[in-house]
Design a protein around this motif. Structure first.
Motif, PDB file in Angstrom:
ATOM      1  N   MET A 130       0.832  -1.207   0.000  1.00 52.81           N
ATOM      2  CA  MET A 130       0.000   0.000   0.000  1.00 52.81           C
ATOM      3  C   MET A 130       0.864   1.253   0.000  1.00 52.81           C
ATOM      4  O   MET A 130       0.611   2.202  -0.754  1.00 52.81           O
ATOM      5  CB  MET A 130      -0.923  -0.009   1.219  1.00 52.81           C
ATOM      6  CG  MET A 130      -1.997  -1.076   1.188  1.00 52.81           C
ATOM      7  SD  MET A 130      -2.888  -1.213   2.771  1.00 52.81           S
ATOM      8  CE  MET A 130      -3.535   0.445   2.949  1.00 52.81           C
ATOM      9  N   ALA A 131       1.903   1.246   0.835  1.00 50.96           N
ATOM     10  CA  ALA A 131       2.806   2.390   0.909  1.00 50.96           C
ATOM     11  C   ALA A 131       3.569   2.562  -0.405  1.00 50.96           C
ATOM     12  O   ALA A 131       3.740   3.689  -0.892  1.00 50.96           O
ATOM     13  CB  ALA A 131       3.782   2.198   2.065  1.00 50.96           C
ATOM     14  N   GLN A 132       4.003   1.459  -0.985  1.00 54.20           N
ATOM     15  CA  GLN A 132       4.722   1.539  -2.260  1.00 54.20           C
ATOM     16  C   GLN A 132       3.823   2.080  -3.370  1.00 54.20           C
ATOM     17  O   GLN A 132       4.277   2.858  -4.215  1.00 54.20           O
ATOM     18  CB  GLN A 132       5.260   0.163  -2.637  1.00 54.20           C
ATOM     19  CG  GLN A 132       6.423  -0.295  -1.780  1.00 54.20           C
ATOM     20  CD  GLN A 132       6.900  -1.681  -2.159  1.00 54.20           C
ATOM     21  OE1 GLN A 132       6.132  -2.518  -2.628  1.00 54.20           O
ATOM     22  NE2 GLN A 132       8.185  -1.943  -1.959  1.00 54.20           N
ATOM     23  N   GLY A 133       2.555   1.655  -3.367  1.00 57.05           N
ATOM     24  CA  GLY A 133       1.622   2.152  -4.369  1.00 57.05           C
ATOM     25  C   GLY A 133       1.454   3.660  -4.285  1.00 57.05           C
ATOM     26  O   GLY A 133       1.471   4.364  -5.304  1.00 57.05           O
ATOM     27  N   CYS A 134       1.325   4.171  -3.073  1.00 50.68           N
ATOM     28  CA  CYS A 134       1.203   5.619  -2.882  1.00 50.68           C
ATOM     29  C   CYS A 134       2.498   6.335  -3.250  1.00 50.68           C
ATOM     30  O   CYS A 134       2.478   7.422  -3.850  1.00 50.68           O
ATOM     31  CB  CYS A 134       0.831   5.922  -1.430  1.00 50.68           C
ATOM     32  SG  CYS A 134      -0.807   5.358  -0.950  1.00 50.68           S
ATOM     33  N   PHE A 135       3.635   5.720  -2.900  1.00 51.81           N
ATOM     34  CA  PHE A 135       4.932   6.323  -3.193  1.00 51.81           C
ATOM     35  C   PHE A 135       5.159   6.407  -4.702  1.00 51.81           C
ATOM     36  O   PHE A 135       5.606   7.438  -5.228  1.00 51.81           O
ATOM     37  CB  PHE A 135       6.037   5.499  -2.532  1.00 51.81           C
ATOM     38  CG  PHE A 135       7.396   6.153  -2.537  1.00 51.81           C
ATOM     39  CD1 PHE A 135       7.526   7.522  -2.442  1.00 51.81           C
ATOM     40  CD2 PHE A 135       8.542   5.380  -2.628  1.00 51.81           C
ATOM     41  CE1 PHE A 135       8.779   8.136  -2.441  1.00 51.81           C
ATOM     42  CE2 PHE A 135       9.794   5.966  -2.625  1.00 51.81           C
ATOM     43  CZ  PHE A 135       9.913   7.343  -2.533  1.00 51.81           C
ATOM     44  N   VAL A 136       4.845   5.333  -5.413  1.00 51.99           N
ATOM     45  CA  VAL A 136       4.997   5.310  -6.865  1.00 51.99           C
ATOM     46  C   VAL A 136       4.085   6.357  -7.512  1.00 51.99           C
ATOM     47  O   VAL A 136       4.487   7.058  -8.453  1.00 51.99           O
ATOM     48  CB  VAL A 136       4.699   3.904  -7.425  1.00 51.99           C
ATOM     49  CG1 VAL A 136       4.523   3.942  -8.944  1.00 51.99           C
ATOM     50  CG2 VAL A 136       5.825   2.945  -7.064  1.00 51.99           C
ATOM     51  N   THR A 137       2.862   6.482  -7.014  1.00 53.74           N
ATOM     52  CA  THR A 137       1.937   7.496  -7.528  1.00 53.74           C
ATOM     53  C   THR A 137       2.511   8.889  -7.341  1.00 53.74           C
ATOM     54  O   THR A 137       2.444   9.738  -8.245  1.00 53.74           O
ATOM     55  CB  THR A 137       0.573   7.394  -6.816  1.00 53.74           C
ATOM     56  OG1 THR A 137       0.032   6.088  -7.016  1.00 53.74           O
ATOM     57  CG2 THR A 137      -0.398   8.433  -7.347  1.00 53.74           C
ATOM     58  N   TYR A 138       3.102   9.125  -6.174  1.00 52.27           N
ATOM     59  CA  TYR A 138       3.738  10.421  -5.892  1.00 52.27           C
ATOM     60  C   TYR A 138       4.897  10.678  -6.849  1.00 52.27           C
ATOM     61  O   TYR A 138       5.045  11.778  -7.387  1.00 52.27           O
ATOM     62  CB  TYR A 138       4.209  10.438  -4.440  1.00 52.27           C
ATOM     63  CG  TYR A 138       5.251  11.491  -4.128  1.00 52.27           C
ATOM     64  CD1 TYR A 138       4.918  12.843  -4.105  1.00 52.27           C
ATOM     65  CD2 TYR A 138       6.575  11.125  -3.845  1.00 52.27           C
ATOM     66  CE1 TYR A 138       5.874  13.809  -3.818  1.00 52.27           C
ATOM     67  CE2 TYR A 138       7.525  12.077  -3.553  1.00 52.27           C
ATOM     68  CZ  TYR A 138       7.171  13.417  -3.544  1.00 52.27           C
ATOM     69  OH  TYR A 138       8.120  14.366  -3.260  1.00 52.27           O
ATOM     70  N   LEU A 139       5.727   9.662  -7.078  1.00 48.40           N
ATOM     71  CA  LEU A 139       6.873   9.830  -7.972  1.00 48.40           C
ATOM     72  C   LEU A 139       6.422  10.115  -9.405  1.00 48.40           C
ATOM     73  O   LEU A 139       6.996  10.964 -10.090  1.00 48.40           O
ATOM     74  CB  LEU A 139       7.753   8.577  -7.934  1.00 48.40           C
ATOM     75  CG  LEU A 139       8.476   8.282  -6.616  1.00 48.40           C
ATOM     76  CD1 LEU A 139       9.246   6.976  -6.719  1.00 48.40           C
ATOM     77  CD2 LEU A 139       9.405   9.423  -6.228  1.00 48.40           C
ATOM     78  N   ILE A 140       5.380   9.403  -9.856  1.00 46.31           N
ATOM     79  CA  ILE A 140       4.897   9.590 -11.224  1.00 46.31           C
ATOM     80  C   ILE A 140       4.266  10.966 -11.406  1.00 46.31           C
ATOM     81  O   ILE A 140       4.597  11.711 -12.339  1.00 46.31           O
ATOM     82  CB  ILE A 140       3.885   8.487 -11.596  1.00 46.31           C
ATOM     83  CG1 ILE A 140       4.583   7.124 -11.669  1.00 46.31           C
ATOM     84  CG2 ILE A 140       3.219   8.805 -12.939  1.00 46.31           C
ATOM     85  CD1 ILE A 140       3.631   5.959 -11.873  1.00 46.31           C
ATOM     86  N   LEU A 141       3.335  11.311 -10.513  1.00 39.94           N
ATOM     87  CA  LEU A 141       2.615  12.576 -10.637  1.00 39.94           C
ATOM     88  C   LEU A 141       3.458  13.771 -10.206  1.00 39.94           C
ATOM     89  O   LEU A 141       3.281  14.878 -10.727  1.00 39.94           O
ATOM     90  CB  LEU A 141       1.325  12.530  -9.808  1.00 39.94           C
ATOM     91  CG  LEU A 141       0.292  11.483 -10.240  1.00 39.94           C
ATOM     92  CD1 LEU A 141      -0.945  11.568  -9.354  1.00 39.94           C
ATOM     93  CD2 LEU A 141      -0.089  11.670 -11.699  1.00 39.94           C
ATOM     94  N   GLY A 142       4.357  13.531  -9.242  1.00 41.38           N
ATOM     95  CA  GLY A 142       5.203  14.624  -8.775  1.00 41.38           C
ATOM     96  C   GLY A 142       6.390  14.866  -9.689  1.00 41.38           C
ATOM     97  O   GLY A 142       6.474  15.896 -10.370  1.00 41.38           O
TER      98      GLY A 142
END
Length: 269
Positions: A27-39
């Motif tokens: 779950m944390a990795q999914g949020c982190f990856v989303t942040y990296l992609i969108l950020g």
């Protein structure tokens, strides 16, 4: 007879606690990856690498093109590495898609080593928040990634699957150290505020302790979990299962904090 079948043994508790920990980490990795992609990913397309400064003030330096490229490498390749690394730990995929497991493992090793070397370069040349000891712990994790990669590959080539799995787990944990740190530090902020943290310099006993818990303790806990899985001592197995549940809870609290206070505002800001 039914009660005996329903009885939960310490080994079962340990297995379930490991699954819980892995689910929370995913779950944390999914949020982190989303942040990296969108950020980082989206920003690099819309405003160029210079726009990364709003996410991290050490991300871009006009006078250091080499460092900028390495930072881009460090961040963007992490997206692929995080996803690929977790796929390696799913038993069903390893068993059913063995060829994918082998090639994905090679990609993961290559990316993990590349990202670690880029990260160590950036820490040494550009610096980052915290003090020298914190930086040393991060570099230590990078060295563990490289060493574990070499030994995991050697064991795989020698068909020593047990040794390969041990070093692969160490590699996986070291490669996720930065994420562990974020989850733990924000769990602390939500629970205790800035106690033990100098927010101006991002130093203090709490920051140092959490750095150790992010980069060193996971390796020790992995050894404890491995020992608890084969010992006949039910107390050790049960306590270890409880420890994994506690860590899972910390991850969830930290995830809530880092998304709410850092990742989401960075994306929409």
């Amino acid at each position: 007879m039914l009660m005996q079948k329903m009885k939960i043994t310490p080994k079962k508790l340990l297995d379930n606690s490991k699954k819980l920990w892995f689910i929370c980490l995913l779950m944390a990795q999914g949020c982190f990856v989303t942040y990296l992609i969108l950020g980082y990913g989206l920003t690099s397309v819309t405003t160029g690498l210079s726009g990364w400064s709003r996410l991290n003030n050490t991300a871009y330096a006009a006078s250091d093109p080499t460092g900028n490229i390495l930072y881009a490498t460090h961040v963007l390749l992490a997206i692929v590495m995080i996803i690929g690394g977790s796929l390696q730990l799913i038993p069903a995929l390893r068993t059913k898609y063995n060829k994918f497991h082998r090639y994905n493992g090679r990609v993961f090793v290559l990316l993990a080593c590349t990202i670690s070397m880029a990260g160590m370069y950036l820490i040494i040349v550009r610096g980052t928040v915290g003090n020298t000891l914190m930086h040393s712990l991060t570099i230590f994790a990078g060295c563990v990634v490289i060493l574990s990669s070499i030994l995991a590959v050697q064991a795989a080539r020698g068909r020593n699957i047990n040794t390969h799995q041990i070093w692969a787990i160490r590699l996986y944990l070291a490669a996720n150290g930065v994420l562990f740190f974020r989850l733990m530090i924000f769990a602390w902020f939500l629970t205790f505020g800035s106690l033990g943290i100098d927010t101006a310099t991002f130093t203090g006993p709490t920051v140092l302790t959490i750095s150790i818990c992010s980069y060193v303790m996971p390796l020790l806990i992995a050894e404890l979990v491995r020992y608890a899985g084969r010992t006949t001592n039910k107390v050790i197995t049960t306590v270890t299962a409880g420890l994994m549940v506690l860590i899972s809870f910390v991850f969830l609290v930290g995830l809530f904090g880092v998304v709410l206070a850092n990742w989401y505002p960075a994306i929409v800001g």
